[in-house]
Design a protein around this motif. Structure first.
Motif, PDB file in Angstrom:
ATOM      1  N   LEU A 122      -3.898 -12.012  -5.198  1.00  0.00           N
ATOM      2  CA  LEU A 122      -4.112 -12.249  -3.732  1.00  0.00           C
ATOM      3  C   LEU A 122      -3.843 -13.116  -2.469  1.00  0.00           C
ATOM      4  O   LEU A 122      -5.623 -14.311  -3.091  1.00  0.00           O
ATOM      5  CB  LEU A 122      -4.858 -11.350  -3.393  1.00  0.00           C
ATOM      6  CG  LEU A 122      -5.808 -10.583  -2.265  1.00  0.00           C
ATOM      7  CD1 LEU A 122      -4.554 -10.198  -1.460  1.00  0.00           C
ATOM      8  CD2 LEU A 122      -6.914 -10.125  -2.643  1.00  0.00           C
ATOM      9  N   ASP A 123      -2.647 -13.595  -1.713  1.00  0.00           N
ATOM     10  CA  ASP A 123      -3.426 -14.546  -0.854  1.00  0.00           C
ATOM     11  C   ASP A 123      -4.948 -14.547  -0.095  1.00  0.00           C
ATOM     12  O   ASP A 123      -4.452 -13.707   0.941  1.00  0.00           O
ATOM     13  CB  ASP A 123      -2.514 -15.468  -0.568  1.00  0.00           C
ATOM     14  CG  ASP A 123      -2.628 -16.469   0.322  1.00  0.00           C
ATOM     15  OD1 ASP A 123      -3.733 -16.426   1.085  1.00  0.00           O
ATOM     16  OD2 ASP A 123      -1.212 -17.057   0.988  1.00  0.00           O
ATOM     17  N   GLY A 141      -1.159  -6.183   2.388  1.00  0.00           N
ATOM     18  CA  GLY A 141       0.634  -5.648   1.380  1.00  0.00           C
ATOM     19  C   GLY A 141       0.358  -5.985  -0.009  1.00  0.00           C
ATOM     20  O   GLY A 141      -0.666  -7.229  -0.495  1.00  0.00           O
ATOM     21  N   VAL A 142       1.040  -5.360  -0.593  1.00  0.00           N
ATOM     22  CA  VAL A 142       1.083  -6.178  -1.779  1.00  0.00           C
ATOM     23  C   VAL A 142       3.464  -5.893  -2.196  1.00  0.00           C
ATOM     24  O   VAL A 142       4.146  -4.947  -1.697  1.00  0.00           O
ATOM     25  CB  VAL A 142       0.712  -4.790  -3.110  1.00  0.00           C
ATOM     26  CG1 VAL A 142       1.138  -3.564  -3.048  1.00  0.00           C
ATOM     27  CG2 VAL A 142       1.603  -5.178  -4.592  1.00  0.00           C
ATOM     28  N   ILE A 143       3.052  -6.721  -3.103  1.00  0.00           N
ATOM     29  CA  ILE A 143       4.469  -7.580  -3.529  1.00  0.00           C
ATOM     30  C   ILE A 143       4.766  -7.070  -5.470  1.00  0.00           C
ATOM     31  O   ILE A 143       4.173  -7.787  -5.783  1.00  0.00           O
ATOM     32  CB  ILE A 143       5.100  -8.616  -3.236  1.00  0.00           C
ATOM     33  CG1 ILE A 143       5.780  -9.149  -1.509  1.00  0.00           C
ATOM     34  CG2 ILE A 143       6.712  -9.220  -3.671  1.00  0.00           C
ATOM     35  CD1 ILE A 143       5.678 -10.262  -0.762  1.00  0.00           C
ATOM     36  N   ILE A 144       5.357  -5.848  -5.241  1.00  0.00           N
ATOM     37  CA  ILE A 144       5.940  -5.316  -6.652  1.00  0.00           C
ATOM     38  C   ILE A 144       6.880  -6.360  -7.168  1.00  0.00           C
ATOM     39  O   ILE A 144       8.028  -5.781  -7.068  1.00  0.00           O
ATOM     40  CB  ILE A 144       5.876  -4.510  -6.951  1.00  0.00           C
ATOM     41  CG1 ILE A 144       4.335  -3.052  -6.569  1.00  0.00           C
ATOM     42  CG2 ILE A 144       5.972  -3.671  -8.416  1.00  0.00           C
ATOM     43  CD1 ILE A 144       4.424  -1.716  -6.257  1.00  0.00           C
ATOM     44  N   THR A 145       6.383  -7.259  -8.363  1.00  0.00           N
ATOM     45  CA  THR A 145       7.659  -7.893  -8.707  1.00  0.00           C
ATOM     46  C   THR A 145       7.572  -7.938 -10.766  1.00  0.00           C
ATOM     47  O   THR A 145       6.531  -7.492 -10.673  1.00  0.00           O
ATOM     48  CB  THR A 145       8.206  -9.183  -7.808  1.00  0.00           C
ATOM     49  OG1 THR A 145       9.302  -9.928  -8.562  1.00  0.00           O
ATOM     50  CG2 THR A 145       6.638 -10.359  -8.601  1.00  0.00           C
ATOM     51  N   SER A 146       8.853  -8.570 -11.200  1.00  0.00           N
ATOM     52  CA  SER A 146       8.241  -8.803 -12.873  1.00  0.00           C
ATOM     53  C   SER A 146       8.373 -10.463 -13.263  1.00  0.00           C
ATOM     54  O   SER A 146       9.256 -11.552 -12.267  1.00  0.00           O
ATOM     55  CB  SER A 146       9.560  -8.096 -13.344  1.00  0.00           C
ATOM     56  OG  SER A 146      10.076  -8.749 -14.403  1.00  0.00           O
ATOM     57  N   THR A 147       7.359 -10.623 -13.638  1.00  0.00           N
ATOM     58  CA  THR A 147       7.723 -11.755 -14.494  1.00  0.00           C
ATOM     59  C   THR A 147       8.278 -12.434 -15.045  1.00  0.00           C
ATOM     60  O   THR A 147       8.052 -13.937 -15.613  1.00  0.00           O
ATOM     61  CB  THR A 147       6.234 -12.069 -15.144  1.00  0.00           C
ATOM     62  OG1 THR A 147       5.947 -11.900 -16.037  1.00  0.00           O
ATOM     63  CG2 THR A 147       4.861 -11.961 -13.476  1.00  0.00           C
ATOM     64  N   LEU A 148       9.209 -10.882 -15.703  1.00  0.00           N
ATOM     65  CA  LEU A 148       9.961 -11.191 -16.822  1.00  0.00           C
ATOM     66  C   LEU A 148      11.758 -11.828 -16.467  1.00  0.00           C
ATOM     67  O   LEU A 148      12.014 -11.335 -15.076  1.00  0.00           O
ATOM     68  CB  LEU A 148      10.073 -10.499 -17.578  1.00  0.00           C
ATOM     69  CG  LEU A 148       8.980  -9.609 -17.760  1.00  0.00           C
ATOM     70  CD1 LEU A 148       9.406  -8.208 -19.119  1.00  0.00           C
ATOM     71  CD2 LEU A 148       7.854 -10.917 -18.658  1.00  0.00           C
TER      72      LEU A 148
END
Ligand code: CO8
Length: 260
Positions: free
Chosen positions: A9-10, A51-58
């Motif tokens: 979280l920024d 706000g939230v950005i949903i992403t993958s670290t894979l």
């Protein structure tokens, strides 16, 4: 055990990046879903997060969808518990007061597609190897009514009808064409593009945006809320059928066999 979700979280921008890091393919297991929902709930309660950005670290995969091992050879009680967690994930994302953007940096079949569809906006990596869609029928299973509703709300009735019956997985360009995703960018720009887009959503006063979002989505959410127990019973009786278990086993064997 290793964390399956990484939250960053920024507090200066109010934007969190929620990175899914459940190797190898971010399949949605009961453990994963529980951790995912707790993380999202924490952000929802945090007044500094808008706000939230949903992403993958894979690499290569956003999410492989529901963990097939959770649906194969499990007791009815366990299946019910699992399904409740799947419902919870969708309710939390689709009904979030925060702006939600899916940064789809890999393939996103079935439950992975559902998670992305539940966000406010979808940005996908323009990579010909990645696909996205509700491919349930290809596994011999049926996407529940609230998967279907979310799809219709995004791409419209006719496109959803064809997509769901054929269990279509769309390439990134085709997904853009039908409106399943909103924007394509080169792989290495997915997160930056998501941050840039987020700024546009955050420029709108929260209350006006939130009420409008709720107005658009409430009916769809209420339909599940008022049928939640029946939906669980339905899932459990369907998934524990011998014929369905056989389909899942064949699909699993196909998945494992593809490698060799
Ligand atoms: N669940 C469990 N394990 C999985 C899953 C999954 N969904 N997906 C992949 N795996 C496993 C593979 O079997 C493989 O295991 P192993 O290493 O032991 O062989 C490992 O993860 C790595 O997979 P791949 O080698 O296939 O990895 P790739 O990078 O080549 O491909 C993909 C990644 C594209 C994600 C590919 O794995 C794939 O297509 N997976 C299947 C995705 C899928 O069809 N999911 C559907 C799940 S059903 C669902 O989400 C909604 C159901 C609604 C229920 C309604 C009932 C009423």
């Amino acid at each position: 055990t290793k964390a399956k979700v990484k939250v960053d979280l920024d507090s200066s921008t109010g934007v969190a990046v929620l990175g899914m890091e459940s190797s190898p393919v971010n399949s949605l297991s009961l453990d994963f879903l529980t951790e995912f929902c707790i993380s999202l709930e924490k952000l929802e309660m945090d007044k500094s997060c808008r706000g939230v950005i949903i992403t993958s670290t894979l690499p290569k995969v956003f999410s492989a969808g529901l963990d097939i091992m959770e649906m194969y050879g499990k007791s009815p009680e366990r299946c019910g518990e699992f399904w409740k967690a799947v419902q919870e994930m969708w309710l939390k994302v689709y009904g979030s007061d925060m702006v939600t953007i899916a940064a789809i940096n890999g393939s996103s079949p079935a439950g992975g597609c559902l998670m992305a569809l539940a966000c406010d906006y979808r940005i996908m990596a323009d990579n010909p190897r990645y696909s996205i869609g509700l491919n349930e029928t290809q596994l011999g299973i049926v996407a529940p009514f609230w998967f279907k509703d979310t799809m219709i709300n995004t791409v419209g009735n006719r496109t959803a009808e064809v997509a769901l019956q054929l269990g279509l997985l769309y390439s990134a360009p085709d997904a853009l064409k039908i409106g399943l995703v909103d924007q394509l960018v080169p792989q290495d720009q997915v997160l930056t593009a998501a941050q840039e887009n987020m700024a546009k959503w955050l420029a709108i006063p929260d209350p006006a945006r939130q009420i409008t979002k709720s107005m658009m989505r409430k009916q769809t959410i209420d339909r599940l809320l008022s049928n939640r127990e029946a939906d669980i019973t339905n899932f459990v009786s369907f998934i524990t059928k011998e014929s369905i278990q056989r389909s899942l086993r064949m699909y699993l064997e196909m998945l494992k066999g593809r490698k060799a």
